[in-house]
Write an enzyme that holds these catalytic residues in place. Structure first.
Site, short mmCIF file in Angstrom:
data_model
loop_
_atom_site.label_atom_id
_atom_site.label_comp_id
_atom_site.label_asym_id
_atom_site.label_seq_id
_atom_site.Cartn_x
_atom_site.Cartn_y
_atom_site.Cartn_z
N ARG A 1 0.86 -1.19 0.00
CA ARG A 1 0.00 0.00 0.00
C ARG A 1 0.89 1.24 0.00
O ARG A 1 1.76 1.39 0.86
CB ARG A 1 -0.86 -0.04 1.25
CG ARG A 1 -1.90 1.02 1.34
CD ARG A 1 -2.67 0.91 2.65
NE ARG A 1 -3.63 -0.16 2.68
CZ ARG A 1 -4.12 -0.68 3.83
NH1 ARG A 1 -3.71 -0.25 4.99
NH2 ARG A 1 -5.01 -1.64 3.78
N ARG B 1 -1.92 6.53 9.52
CA ARG B 1 -2.05 5.99 8.15
C ARG B 1 -2.12 7.12 7.12
O ARG B 1 -2.06 8.30 7.46
CB ARG B 1 -3.30 5.12 8.09
CG ARG B 1 -3.33 3.97 9.10
CD ARG B 1 -2.28 2.93 8.74
NE ARG B 1 -2.38 1.74 9.57
CZ ARG B 1 -3.16 0.69 9.30
NH1 ARG B 1 -3.94 0.70 8.25
NH2 ARG B 1 -3.15 -0.36 10.08
N LYS C 1 -3.74 1.35 14.92
CA LYS C 1 -3.74 2.27 13.76
C LYS C 1 -4.41 3.60 14.11
O LYS C 1 -5.29 3.65 14.98
CB LYS C 1 -4.46 1.61 12.59
CG LYS C 1 -5.88 1.18 12.91
CD LYS C 1 -6.67 0.73 11.70
CE LYS C 1 -6.25 -0.60 11.15
NZ LYS C 1 -7.25 -1.21 10.25
N LYS D 1 -6.03 7.25 12.19
CA LYS D 1 -6.41 7.79 10.88
C LYS D 1 -6.82 9.26 10.96
O LYS D 1 -7.53 9.65 11.88
CB LYS D 1 -7.56 6.97 10.31
CG LYS D 1 -7.17 5.53 10.05
CD LYS D 1 -8.29 4.72 9.45
CE LYS D 1 -7.77 3.33 9.07
NZ LYS D 1 -8.84 2.48 8.56
N CYS E 1 -15.43 -3.33 -0.28
CA CYS E 1 -14.02 -3.52 0.10
C CYS E 1 -13.43 -4.64 -0.76
O CYS E 1 -14.14 -5.29 -1.52
CB CYS E 1 -13.92 -3.88 1.57
SG CYS E 1 -14.52 -5.56 1.90
N CYS F 1 -7.97 -10.81 0.92
CA CYS F 1 -8.05 -10.40 2.33
C CYS F 1 -8.21 -11.61 3.25
O CYS F 1 -9.17 -12.36 3.13
CB CYS F 1 -9.21 -9.44 2.54
SG CYS F 1 -9.30 -8.95 4.27
N CYS G 1 -16.48 -8.38 5.95
CA CYS G 1 -16.45 -8.70 7.38
C CYS G 1 -16.84 -7.42 8.13
O CYS G 1 -17.04 -6.38 7.52
CB CYS G 1 -15.07 -9.22 7.79
SG CYS G 1 -13.84 -7.92 8.08
N CYS H 1 -14.15 -1.75 5.94
CA CYS H 1 -13.14 -1.05 5.14
C CYS H 1 -13.75 -0.18 4.04
O CYS H 1 -13.14 0.79 3.61
CB CYS H 1 -12.15 -2.05 4.55
SG CYS H 1 -11.19 -2.92 5.81
#
Ligand code: SRM
Ligand code: SF4
Length: 577
Positions: A86, A156, A218, A220, A441, A447, A486, A490
């Site tokens: 990424r 991120r 994480k 953001k 996503c 994934c 899930c 995302c």
């Protein structure tokens, strides 16, 4: 207040065992681990389990192709291990020469030969093999890009409004996005050392902002320019909402929101999606100080024992807005002013050509699920964008809705771009408003967390939803509809009007009642149901909406008004009601 102070003291003196990720970070020697050793091990395509956590901080995830997992196990083969990379691209801006280099690389060295635009304004390359990892990092370096801190317990990719309707302000927020990204980058030399054969440095490094054990989880950051909430401020730990001076076209300051986040774990009611809380207003020059203070409070107070509760949203709920905010003000030496008034009116991208005040043109192209590929022989998207990159002198902007803006086109070059698009069969007109308002996503096959299909499910599912829309003469309308494989959300299903989250192959939870500006979390309507069940529910509720809606009432507002679902007001209290 006493309770809150007790929590902070508890964190300081906590005897709860730390999560294993804390051990990995602590013993990693500033993100080095033994990555280099694994890199040179030709016996396996992957990294050991500690190193596979550490490579995330360098922007990579170890994956395997789940489509062939069972077959390979039967053949007693190692899973088809590969790496997803990424890129770091604050504000989503990428130059044509950079695009060309990435495009070339993806054709030559990736298993899937695609470029995947993400919901956080950057791109991913799936299917890299270990021997090619240094190649990609060296390539990124030569084109002035990198993948540092696009994953792992760090800040991120910083996102900002990319919409060309806000071109006067775009440059300002893009500059800020870049400076925040740079300010919060890990200071460790590990990335250069491992991937770019940089000079080895003595381990006397320090991480003054992130700490030697980095963040608990994480983090953001988003910058929005009202009235557009394209970045979905409530999905972010920290959001800045620009306040504009419409006379001199300058941004004078920002409202600050803290503690948004969308993931949950099925069956665990202590986890839930959460909207961000308003902290107050700050002047533009204070943005880095405030950012640093918020990040360090979360660094010090975030839960390092239980990763499910480690994000800022839970820290904020545990200590309360007043305690968190007071600590931020103390650390930054800045007092928040009262929130300036702001209003969001929409968040989708504005497709088609738009002229800005400098008479440059910008074309927003719909990219279904953000997947840039040549898979459709009638629409050679990847080749078409490559051809544009060869002649385009402006830049590309990626949007947080997985779309692409060809930005800064002179009036004379407009027709050249149009001709290329025509030649490669690329057009916005072959997609309905409903398709353009929908997003999925990645999910399967790459994934590892996917429980159901998302990106590969959405296109056919939308065709069925389009049929429902046209049955009720709603072809010009659109409902924000998002699917994730899930409950991690995302594709931000937890800020959509219709949200599907995967339960198992072919089965989803259905959430209804988010609003179309991204300020209300939807509520669970039916659990673990099939595609046909979902379509039946949508047929009934969309049919009623068509007949009974008031003026321009959105579907999400309608289902809440007539009581199909109760609105989620304060998710920590009422999300599971
Ligand atoms: Fe995500 C993990 C893909 C945006 C919440 N996300 C993953 C991983 C890396 C799976 C993994 O951990 O092994 C997925 C890789 C799939 C693949 O094969 O590519 C993945 N996330 C994505 C992307 C590519 C989705 C997309 O279709 O575009 C987005 C990349 C963003 C980027 O460029 O940085 C992406 N992820 C998001 C968002 C939306 C956003 O940030 O606006 C969220 C919800 C917002 C939030 O963070 O609350 C999100 N991803 C997660 C979570 C849940 C975190 C949590 O709070 O518990 C995970 C799992 C985790 O971190 O443990 C996750
Ligand atoms: Fe994977 Fe789940 Fe994120 Fe989809 S929502 S990309 S399935 S982690």
């Amino acid at each position: 207040m006493k309770e809150k102070t007790q929590y902070v003291n508890f964190i300081k003196n906590s005897t709860q065992p730390l999560s294993d990720n804390e051990r990995i970070k602590k013993t990693s020697n500033f993100l080095r681990g033994t990555i280099t050793k694994d890199l040179n091990n030709n016996l396996t395509g992957g990294f050991n389990s500690d190193n596979s956590q550490l490579i995330k901080f360098h922007g990579m995830y170890q994956q395997d192709d789940r489509d062939v997992r069972i077959e390979r196990t039967q053949q007693k083969l190692e899973p088809l291990i590969n790496i997803m990379l990424r890129c770091r691209l604050p504000g989503g801006v990428i130059r044509p020469r950079q695009w060309l280099a990435i495009d070339d690389f993806s054709n030559k060295y990736t298993l899937y030969e695609t470029i995947r635009l993400t919901t956080r304004q950057t791109f991913q390359l799936h299917g890299l093999l270990k021997p090619n990892l240094k190649k990609i990092h060296n390539l990124l370096h030569t084109i002035e890009l990198d993948s540092i801190a696009t994953a792992g317990d760090v800040n991120r990719n910083v996102v900002c409004t990319a919409n060309p309707t806000e071109s006067e302000y775009h440059y300002q927020v893009w500059e800020i996005a870049k400076s925040i990204s740079k300010h919060l980058l890990p200071k460790s030399h590990a990335y250069a050392e491992i991937w770019l054969d940089g000079k080895k440095t003595e381990s006397t490094e320090s991480e003054p902002i992130l700490s030697a054990t980095y963040l608990p989880r994480k983090f953001k950051i988003a910058i929005a320019i009202p009235p557009i909430n394209d970045v979905d401020v409530h999905a972010n730990d920290l959001s800045f909402i620009a306040i504009k001076n419409n006379i001199n076209k300058k941004i004078i300051g920002f409202n600050v929101l803290v503690g948004g986040g969308l993931a949950m774990t099925y069956g665990d009611v202590t986890t839930y999606p959460c909207k961000a809380r308003e902290f107050g207003y700050i002047n533009t020059q204070d943005i880095l100080k405030i950012t640093e203070a918020i990040v360090t409070v979360q660094r010090d107070w975030g839960d390092r024992s239980d990763r499910k509760h480690a994000k800022t949203k839970y820290t904020l709920i545990k200590v309360g807005v007043q305690t968190f905010k007071a600590e931020v003000e103390r650390r930054a030496g800045i007092k928040f002013a009262p929130i300036h008034s702001y209003k969001f009116t929409h968040r989708g991208d504005c497709f088609g050509w738009i002229e800005d005040i400098k008479h440059d043109w910008h074309l927003t192209l719909f990219i279904e699920n953000g997947r840039i590929t040549n898979n459709n022989p009638n629409k050679l998207l990847k080749n078409g964008i490559r051809a544009i990159a060869k002649v385009h002198s402006g830049c590309f902007r990626l949007t947080t809705n997985q779309n692409l803006i060809i930005s800064g086109v002179s009036p004379n070059n407009k027709y050249i771009i149009d001709n290329i698009l025509k030649k490669y069969g690329i057009s916005n007109h072959d997609s309905t408003p409903q398709r353009k308002a929908s997003m999925a996503c990645v999910a399967l096959p790459t994934c590892p967390l996917a429980m159901a299909e998302a990106e590969r499910f959405l296109p056919q599912f939308i065709t069925k939803v389009e049929n429902i829309m046209s049955k009720y003469k709603l072809e010009k309308n659109a409902i924000i509809l998002r699917v994730t494989g899930c409950p991690n959300s995302c594709a931000r299903a937890m800020l959509s009007e219709i949200g599907l989250t995967g339960r198992s192959i072919g089965r989803y939870n259905l959430y209804l009642g988010g609003d179309n500006i991204g300020t209300r979390i939807p509520r669970l309507y039916r659990e673990n149901i099939t595609e046909q069940d979902i379509l039946n529910i949508l047929d009934t509720t969309i049919g009623r909406w068509a007949k009974e809606r008031r003026n321009n009432e959105s579907y999400g507002d309608y289902v809440v008004r007539i009581g199909i679902v109760k609105p989620v007001i304060n998710s920590e209290e009422d999300f599971y009601e």
